[in-house]
Design an enzyme around this catalytic site. Structure first.
Site, mmCIF file in Angstrom:
data_model
loop_
_atom_site.group_PDB
_atom_site.id
_atom_site.type_symbol
_atom_site.label_atom_id
_atom_site.label_comp_id
_atom_site.label_asym_id
_atom_site.label_seq_id
_atom_site.Cartn_x
_atom_site.Cartn_y
_atom_site.Cartn_z
ATOM 1 N N ASP A 17 -4.972 24.268 23.451
ATOM 2 C CA ASP A 17 -5.414 23.558 22.253
ATOM 3 C C ASP A 17 -6.162 22.267 22.618
ATOM 4 O O ASP A 17 -5.828 21.622 23.610
ATOM 5 C CB ASP A 17 -4.175 23.228 21.392
ATOM 6 C CG ASP A 17 -4.551 22.794 19.989
ATOM 7 O OD1 ASP A 17 -5.716 22.975 19.589
ATOM 8 O OD2 ASP A 17 -3.666 22.271 19.286
ATOM 9 N N GLY A 18 -7.121 21.926 21.798
ATOM 10 C CA GLY A 18 -7.773 20.612 21.938
ATOM 11 C C GLY A 18 -9.204 20.643 22.449
ATOM 12 O O GLY A 18 -9.768 19.588 22.762
ATOM 13 N N ASN A 19 -9.810 21.814 22.509
ATOM 14 C CA ASN A 19 -11.206 21.893 22.969
ATOM 15 C C ASN A 19 -12.126 21.067 22.066
ATOM 16 O O ASN A 19 -13.020 20.366 22.538
ATOM 17 C CB ASN A 19 -11.711 23.332 22.958
ATOM 18 C CG ASN A 19 -10.993 24.215 23.947
ATOM 19 O OD1 ASN A 19 -10.315 23.721 24.841
ATOM 20 N ND2 ASN A 19 -11.130 25.529 23.792
ATOM 21 N N TRP A 22 -11.573 17.335 22.496
ATOM 22 C CA TRP A 22 -12.104 16.931 23.809
ATOM 23 C C TRP A 22 -13.608 16.700 23.682
ATOM 24 O O TRP A 22 -14.139 15.690 24.160
ATOM 25 C CB TRP A 22 -11.815 18.033 24.832
ATOM 26 C CG TRP A 22 -12.305 17.761 26.224
ATOM 27 C CD1 TRP A 22 -11.607 17.146 27.230
ATOM 28 C CD2 TRP A 22 -13.592 18.107 26.763
ATOM 29 N NE1 TRP A 22 -12.391 17.079 28.368
ATOM 30 C CE2 TRP A 22 -13.606 17.661 28.108
ATOM 31 C CE3 TRP A 22 -14.722 18.736 26.255
ATOM 32 C CZ2 TRP A 22 -14.717 17.840 28.938
ATOM 33 C CZ3 TRP A 22 -15.835 18.910 27.081
ATOM 34 C CH2 TRP A 22 -15.833 18.468 28.407
ATOM 35 N N ARG A 30 -18.659 21.092 19.522
ATOM 36 C CA ARG A 30 -17.409 21.816 19.789
ATOM 37 C C ARG A 30 -17.600 22.915 20.833
ATOM 38 O O ARG A 30 -16.707 23.193 21.638
ATOM 39 C CB ARG A 30 -16.866 22.421 18.491
ATOM 40 C CG ARG A 30 -16.387 21.387 17.491
ATOM 41 C CD ARG A 30 -15.896 22.051 16.206
ATOM 42 N NE ARG A 30 -14.758 22.922 16.435
ATOM 43 C CZ ARG A 30 -13.497 22.494 16.552
ATOM 44 N NH1 ARG A 30 -13.214 21.227 16.443
ATOM 45 N NH2 ARG A 30 -12.525 23.357 16.749
ATOM 46 N N HIS A 34 -15.312 24.317 24.112
ATOM 47 C CA HIS A 34 -14.843 25.670 24.423
ATOM 48 C C HIS A 34 -15.338 26.107 25.810
ATOM 49 O O HIS A 34 -14.608 26.761 26.558
ATOM 50 C CB HIS A 34 -15.311 26.662 23.357
ATOM 51 C CG HIS A 34 -14.678 26.408 22.005
ATOM 52 N ND1 HIS A 34 -13.334 26.174 21.849
ATOM 53 C CD2 HIS A 34 -15.214 26.342 20.760
ATOM 54 C CE1 HIS A 34 -13.056 25.980 20.563
ATOM 55 N NE2 HIS A 34 -14.186 26.067 19.883
ATOM 56 N N SER A 63 -5.528 35.424 15.108
ATOM 57 C CA SER A 63 -5.989 36.130 13.897
ATOM 58 C C SER A 63 -6.539 35.117 12.885
ATOM 59 O O SER A 63 -7.386 35.449 12.072
ATOM 60 C CB SER A 63 -4.855 36.879 13.212
ATOM 61 O OG SER A 63 -3.868 37.275 14.088
ATOM 62 N N GLU A 64 -6.012 33.890 12.950
ATOM 63 C CA GLU A 64 -6.428 32.859 11.983
ATOM 64 C C GLU A 64 -7.766 32.220 12.366
ATOM 65 O O GLU A 64 -8.428 31.602 11.539
ATOM 66 C CB GLU A 64 -5.355 31.764 11.882
ATOM 67 C CG GLU A 64 -4.056 32.208 11.197
ATOM 68 C CD GLU A 64 -3.180 33.140 12.043
ATOM 69 O OE1 GLU A 64 -3.186 33.012 13.290
ATOM 70 O OE2 GLU A 64 -2.512 34.023 11.464
ATOM 71 N N ASN A 65 -8.167 32.368 13.636
ATOM 72 C CA ASN A 65 -9.410 31.718 14.082
ATOM 73 C C ASN A 65 -10.665 32.281 13.414
ATOM 74 O O ASN A 65 -11.728 31.667 13.445
ATOM 75 C CB ASN A 65 -9.577 31.802 15.614
ATOM 76 C CG ASN A 65 -8.654 30.874 16.378
ATOM 77 O OD1 ASN A 65 -8.304 31.134 17.529
ATOM 78 N ND2 ASN A 65 -8.239 29.770 15.758
ATOM 79 N N ARG A 68 -12.791 30.053 11.076
ATOM 80 C CA ARG A 68 -13.673 28.971 11.554
ATOM 81 C C ARG A 68 -15.121 29.299 11.192
ATOM 82 O O ARG A 68 -15.455 30.445 10.908
ATOM 83 C CB ARG A 68 -13.526 28.825 13.067
ATOM 84 C CG ARG A 68 -12.146 28.346 13.420
ATOM 85 C CD ARG A 68 -12.019 27.990 14.884
ATOM 86 N NE ARG A 68 -10.684 27.454 15.114
ATOM 87 C CZ ARG A 68 -10.361 26.596 16.074
ATOM 88 N NH1 ARG A 68 -11.278 26.196 16.923
ATOM 89 N NH2 ARG A 68 -9.137 26.156 16.188
HETATM 90 C C1 FPP Z 1 -8.305 25.409 20.736
HETATM 91 O O1 FPP Z 1 -9.170 24.343 20.664
HETATM 92 C C2 FPP Z 1 -8.766 26.564 21.497
HETATM 93 C C3 FPP Z 1 -9.174 27.756 20.957
HETATM 94 C C4 FPP Z 1 -9.408 28.010 19.545
HETATM 95 C C5 FPP Z 1 -9.372 28.929 21.762
HETATM 96 C C6 FPP Z 1 -9.159 28.794 23.241
HETATM 97 C C7 FPP Z 1 -10.416 29.138 23.855
HETATM 98 C C8 FPP Z 1 -10.797 28.813 25.096
HETATM 99 C C9 FPP Z 1 -9.956 28.160 26.105
HETATM 100 C C10 FPP Z 1 -12.169 29.100 25.502
HETATM 101 C C11 FPP Z 1 -12.523 30.515 25.289
HETATM 102 C C12 FPP Z 1 -11.887 31.413 26.250
HETATM 103 C C13 FPP Z 1 -11.758 32.716 26.003
HETATM 104 C C14 FPP Z 1 -11.287 33.616 27.092
HETATM 105 C C15 FPP Z 1 -12.074 33.261 24.660
HETATM 106 P P1 FPP Z 1 -9.547 23.858 19.207
HETATM 107 O O2 FPP Z 1 -10.914 24.329 18.922
HETATM 108 O O3 FPP Z 1 -8.526 24.284 18.230
HETATM 109 O O4 FPP Z 1 -9.502 22.314 19.411
HETATM 110 P P2 FPP Z 1 -9.207 21.213 18.299
HETATM 111 O O5 FPP Z 1 -7.819 21.471 17.781
HETATM 112 O O6 FPP Z 1 -9.311 19.941 19.075
HETATM 113 O O7 FPP Z 1 -10.271 21.359 17.263
#
Ligand code: FPP
Length: 243
Positions: A17-19, A22, A30, A34, A63-65, A68
């Site tokens: 979590d946290g891409n 970051w 965003r 990722h 499933s919830e993603n 986005r």
């Molecule tokens: C959460 O960050 C991360 C994700 C939704 C997915 C994880 C994905 C990766 C590590 C990269 C892709 C890799 C593959 C193999 C698909 P967030 O977007 O929820 O961060 P935030 O909470 O700070 O917005």
């Protein structure tokens, strides 16, 4: 692994979590977060292998993603394809078996093909295991398992009185995979977010403050340290309190 404290976890599951945060903290889109997340995933898979962790499960797409923005979903799909195309050979050469959990129906055929290829190519590998939770939701997994159980009961292949925890688990996507000993979530959030609700019933939870792209070998080792200092009782009592 049911033997209490000071052990190494054999199965680590990670909520990456946290891409987004970051990226935001750096004034980047965003998508850049990722992309950096994929690099962290690579580093973590390698580090887990070096530490002798038998199983690593990562929450790549829930499933919830799907809710986005379309462009972000498409970025994440693109990154999964890239990850499999770029890293599958290395994973295979390192003896890693890849398994994918989550709902397969309705996926883009190209993604479905790549997931299948990753599983088929590495099916006989035994050194370690990478489980990718993709289009995964724990409640969805349990509902799908229940439906298949009901179908088997209706077809006379299974009798209702034989349904217990072990039999039920055989219908989950994770059939044959040991429960995680340790679940790590990055970015400071302290939630499970529908990740392995059945399997993580007794897992130790470690919440790490750093955003996922900043996670790597050192952070993994720290989390393992924390795990090793905990005492796992599985509903029983600590060995020292048993008499
Ligand atoms: C959460 O960050 C991360 C994700 C939704 C997915 C994880 C994905 C990766 C590590 C990269 C892709 C890799 C593959 C193999 C698909 P967030 O977007 O929820 O961060 P935030 O909470 O700070 O917005």
């Amino acid at each position: 692994m049911r033997t209490g404290s000071r052990m190494k976890p054999d199965h680590i599951a990670i909520i990456m979590d946290g891409n987004g945060r970051w990226a935001k903290s750096r004034g980047l889109p965003r998508a850049a977060g990722h992309r950096a997340g994929v690099e962290a995933l690579r580093a973590t898979v390698r580090a887990a292998g070096e530490l002798g962790v038998g199983w690593l499960t990562v929450y790549a797409f829930s499933s919830e993603n799907w809710s986005r923005p379309k462009s972000e979903v498409s970025d994440l799909m693109g990154l999964l394809k890239l990850f499999i195309r770029r890293d599958l050979a290395e994973l295979h050469n390192s003896g890693v078996r890849v398994r994918v959990i989550g709902r397969r129906e309705g996926l883009d055929p190209e993604i479905e093909g790549l997931l299948h290829e990753a599983e088929a190519l590495t099916a006989l590998n035994r050194k370690s295991n990478l489980v990718i939770a993709f289009n995964y939701g724990g409640r969805d997994e349990i509902a799908r398992a229940s439906r298949r159980i009901a179908e088997d009961v209706a077809a006379g292949k299974l009798s209702a009185e034989n349904i217990g925890e072990e039999r039920f688990a055989e219908y989950l996507d994770t059939a044959g995979i040991p429960d995680p000993d340790l679940v790590i979530r990055t970015s400071g959030e302290q939630r499970m977010s529908n990740f392995l609700p059945w399997q993580a019933a007794y897992s130790e939870l470690v919440f790490v403050p750093c955003f996922w792209p900043d996670f790597g070998r050192a952070e993994l080792m720290n989390a393992v340290e924390v795990f090793s200092s905990r005492e796992r009782r599985f509903g029983g009592v600590a060995a020292r309190d048993a008499s």
